[in-house]
Design an enzyme around this catalytic site. Sequence first.
Site, short mmCIF file in Angstrom:
data_model
loop_
_atom_site.label_atom_id
_atom_site.label_comp_id
_atom_site.label_asym_id
_atom_site.label_seq_id
_atom_site.Cartn_x
_atom_site.Cartn_y
_atom_site.Cartn_z
N ARG A 109 0.85 -1.20 0.00
CA ARG A 109 0.00 0.00 0.00
C ARG A 109 0.88 1.24 0.00
O ARG A 109 1.76 1.37 0.85
CB ARG A 109 -0.89 0.02 1.25
CG ARG A 109 -2.02 -0.94 1.20
CD ARG A 109 -3.08 -0.61 2.23
NE ARG A 109 -2.58 -0.20 3.53
CZ ARG A 109 -3.35 0.05 4.57
NH1 ARG A 109 -4.67 -0.07 4.45
NH2 ARG A 109 -2.85 0.40 5.72
N THR A 113 -1.41 7.31 -0.11
CA THR A 113 -2.74 7.17 -0.70
C THR A 113 -3.49 5.93 -0.22
O THR A 113 -4.70 5.82 -0.44
CB THR A 113 -2.64 7.08 -2.23
OG1 THR A 113 -1.95 5.87 -2.56
CG2 THR A 113 -1.88 8.26 -2.80
N ASP A 205 0.78 -3.50 12.00
CA ASP A 205 1.18 -3.85 10.64
C ASP A 205 1.69 -5.29 10.65
O ASP A 205 2.77 -5.58 11.17
CB ASP A 205 2.29 -2.89 10.18
CG ASP A 205 2.66 -3.12 8.72
OD1 ASP A 205 2.85 -4.29 8.32
OD2 ASP A 205 2.78 -2.13 7.97
N ASP A 208 5.23 -6.02 9.22
CA ASP A 208 6.31 -5.55 10.09
C ASP A 208 6.44 -6.44 11.33
O ASP A 208 7.55 -6.73 11.77
CB ASP A 208 6.06 -4.10 10.51
CG ASP A 208 6.38 -3.12 9.38
OD1 ASP A 208 7.11 -3.50 8.44
OD2 ASP A 208 5.90 -1.97 9.45
#
Length: 214
Positions: A109, A113, A205, A208
Amino acid sequence: MSSENAPSNLHVVDGPLSRHKLAVLRDEGTPTQEFRQAMRELTLIMVAEATRNMPTRTARIQTPLTGTEVEEISGPVCLVPVLRAGLGMLDGALALLPTATVGFMGLFRDEETAQPVEYYVNLPSNLEEYLVLVLDPMLATGGSLSATLNKLKDEGAAWISCLHAVAATPGVERVTSEHPDVNFYAAAVDPELNDSAFIVPGLGDAGDRLYGTL
Ligand code: PRP
């Protein structure tokens, strides 16, 4: 998302064991190694659920006592992890489907945006022959999954189910309506996204946390 207005192609896998695994994943104190392990274990549970509606065929075999009819999954299976975080579900899925083919969708991603950017795709050429299971721990806005499903369908995939540790209501609404022919399995549906399009409460995330790149 209450159960009364949940789309019929959304399946929440929320028994005590998957809730327990998800609790480990959500906890910010869970170290990388335990996070990976809990993701693998949750995937085992989710694959068992997401294969319940796979088509089967009858085969005739011989037990040690007699001949009998048995059921087998009728087609080859293709697992499609969405890179990177989907790789955290691949090992668990292969544990239950060890003969599966593996295709890859590389998307990230854009941080500004939140739109998906494709950087690597490697799928079997005869995808129409496969029962496809998409693996991605997170379904947030649904942009990455929508791009993945459009690509898989362009390549001929006809039977597709998607597995997610956590889905968010906006993404669920988008993909279930855009793809009514696809089934979506999530261990939880969280209500909202924050300003950065992260799932809240979510688990952070996933890529991560799986790969220690926090
Ligand atoms: C995350 C996640 C999904 C996507 C979900 O990947 O693993 O692929 O975002 O967001 P969306 O529904 O709004 O598209 P990310 O872009 O963080 O890449 P990574 O897996 O490489 O960390």
